[in-house]
Design a protein around this motif. Structure first.
Motif, mmCIF file in Angstrom:
data_model
loop_
_atom_site.group_PDB
_atom_site.id
_atom_site.type_symbol
_atom_site.label_atom_id
_atom_site.label_comp_id
_atom_site.label_asym_id
_atom_site.label_seq_id
_atom_site.Cartn_x
_atom_site.Cartn_y
_atom_site.Cartn_z
ATOM 1 N N THR A 128 -17.631 -56.309 46.097
ATOM 2 C CA THR A 128 -16.735 -55.179 45.843
ATOM 3 C C THR A 128 -15.381 -55.404 46.499
ATOM 4 O O THR A 128 -14.323 -55.245 45.878
ATOM 5 C CB THR A 128 -17.363 -53.876 46.373
ATOM 6 N N GLN A 129 -15.403 -55.796 47.759
ATOM 7 C CA GLN A 129 -14.162 -55.997 48.503
ATOM 8 C C GLN A 129 -13.389 -57.207 47.986
ATOM 9 O O GLN A 129 -12.158 -57.168 47.870
ATOM 10 C CB GLN A 129 -14.491 -56.147 49.989
ATOM 11 N N SER A 130 -14.102 -58.267 47.651
ATOM 12 C CA SER A 130 -13.448 -59.476 47.163
ATOM 13 C C SER A 130 -12.812 -59.256 45.798
ATOM 14 O O SER A 130 -11.654 -59.654 45.557
ATOM 15 C CB SER A 130 -14.464 -60.622 47.096
ATOM 16 N N LEU A 131 -13.537 -58.602 44.881
ATOM 17 C CA LEU A 131 -12.987 -58.350 43.559
ATOM 18 C C LEU A 131 -11.825 -57.366 43.608
ATOM 19 O O LEU A 131 -10.920 -57.423 42.760
ATOM 20 C CB LEU A 131 -14.069 -57.825 42.623
ATOM 21 N N ALA A 132 -11.834 -56.464 44.579
ATOM 22 C CA ALA A 132 -10.709 -55.537 44.722
ATOM 23 C C ALA A 132 -9.412 -56.297 44.961
ATOM 24 O O ALA A 132 -8.339 -55.900 44.486
ATOM 25 C CB ALA A 132 -10.968 -54.562 45.866
ATOM 26 N N VAL B 2 -11.528 -51.683 42.342
ATOM 27 C CA VAL B 2 -12.964 -51.896 42.548
ATOM 28 C C VAL B 2 -13.382 -51.192 43.836
ATOM 29 O O VAL B 2 -12.833 -51.470 44.912
ATOM 30 C CB VAL B 2 -13.304 -53.398 42.641
ATOM 31 N N ASN B 3 -14.335 -50.300 43.736
ATOM 32 C CA ASN B 3 -14.837 -49.561 44.888
ATOM 33 C C ASN B 3 -16.361 -49.455 44.821
ATOM 34 O O ASN B 3 -16.975 -49.826 43.820
ATOM 35 C CB ASN B 3 -14.231 -48.151 44.928
ATOM 36 N N GLY B 4 -16.942 -48.940 45.885
ATOM 37 C CA GLY B 4 -18.386 -48.769 45.928
ATOM 38 C C GLY B 4 -18.785 -47.418 46.481
ATOM 39 O O GLY B 4 -18.050 -46.801 47.253
ATOM 40 N N VAL B 5 -19.950 -46.960 46.073
ATOM 41 C CA VAL B 5 -20.561 -45.753 46.623
ATOM 42 C C VAL B 5 -21.874 -46.155 47.265
ATOM 43 O O VAL B 5 -22.682 -46.869 46.648
ATOM 44 C CB VAL B 5 -20.802 -44.696 45.526
ATOM 45 N N ALA B 6 -22.079 -45.728 48.489
ATOM 46 C CA ALA B 6 -23.304 -46.061 49.226
ATOM 47 C C ALA B 6 -24.119 -44.788 49.441
ATOM 48 O O ALA B 6 -23.861 -44.037 50.384
ATOM 49 C CB ALA B 6 -22.961 -46.712 50.566
ATOM 50 N N GLY C 91 -11.202 -51.285 47.008
ATOM 51 C CA GLY C 91 -11.853 -52.068 48.046
ATOM 52 C C GLY C 91 -12.597 -51.243 49.074
ATOM 53 O O GLY C 91 -12.945 -51.741 50.147
ATOM 54 N N GLN C 92 -12.888 -49.993 48.754
ATOM 55 C CA GLN C 92 -13.518 -49.088 49.714
ATOM 56 C C GLN C 92 -14.977 -48.806 49.351
ATOM 57 O O GLN C 92 -15.347 -48.789 48.177
ATOM 58 C CB GLN C 92 -12.750 -47.771 49.786
#
Length: 247
Positions: free
Chosen positions: A164-168, A177-181, A230-231
């Motif tokens: 996620t962070q790299s593709l951002a 590009v972000n993520g939900v945890a 990137g978050q």
């Protein structure tokens, strides 16, 4: 979200289906992906199409099969002729204690949680870039704080965080590009003992399970938050702040 197209993997049931309903209510057309949950996917599609005709499409396939990923992506793009949002939600989850891990486990857990999202994002990137698109990856608080007996799952989710962070960085500025945890939102489909459930609840400052709507709202925010990339947003009632996250 009006007139945009959102592709949600693993969206026939549970959090994926709820997110599909929520983003559909905001005006997005939805590409519903499923592997084995055909009847649930068809029922969801019919439900949403009653609200707004011709607003959904169905795509079937296993994201753990690397040879099928590009075909899945192309079907999603072809469904409405564009793609604005990709949500990598599909995920296998089950314990793999050391000594029992097999290559089948590797293909299932790594395939659905890391390999599939990587190659699907890669395939869809050019189309997403045309519309300043968004990729949202469903990660897990246990990517940072591993869960006992779930080494393979946690490894895959940890890799998804890094991806996620790299593709951002790599896909900017055309794609965010972000993520939900998620924390404890729904109990796993595998059985948990009541004492295990209570132990988990004791680790959550909010002292309750979250709701599927909490995840959907976080995803909706990330779709619209044009200066966020990137978050990883933890939607966990504060559980990731706890010093005891064994369960």
């Amino acid at each position: 979200m009006k007139d945009k197209v959102t592709f949600i993997t693993g969206s026939a049931k549970r959090i994926g289906a709820h997110t599909a309903k929520y983003l559909h209510s905001l005006g997005s057309n939805i590409v519903i992906h499923f592997d084995k949950s055909k009847s649930e996917a068809e029922a969801l599609s019919q439900q949403l199409n009653k609200i707004r005709p011709n607003s959904t499409a169905l795509v079937q396939g296993s994201l753990s099969d690397i040879n099928a990923v590009e075909a899945i992506g192309q079907q999603a793009i072809d469904a409405f002729g564009r793609l604005d949002v990709l949500i990598n939600n599909a995920s296998s989850f089950y314990p793999t204690p050391i000594g029992s891990i097999s290559t089948d486990d590797w293909h299932s857990l790594v395939g659905s949680n890391m390999q599939g999202p990587l190659f699907l994002s890669q395939y869809c990137a050019n189309t997403l870039a045309l519309n300043n698109g968004v990729i949202i990856n469903m990660v897990d608080i246990h990517a940072a704080r591993p869960l006992k007996n779930h080494t393979l799952y946690c490894m895959a989710k940890s890799a998804l965080v890094t991806m996620t962070q790299s593709l951002a960085i790599e896909l900017a500025p055309k794609i965010r590009v972000n993520g939900v945890a998620p924390g404890a939102i729904l109990w796993p489909e595998t059985q948990l003992k009541e004492e295990d459930k209570q132990q988990i609840l004791e680790q959550i400052p909010a002292q309750r399970l979250g709701q599927m709507q909490d995840i959907a709202h976080a995803i909706g925010f990330l779709v619209e938050a044009t200066y966020v990339t990137g978050q990883i947003i933890a939607v966990d009632g504060g559980r990731s702040l706890s010093s005891n996250t064994k369960g």
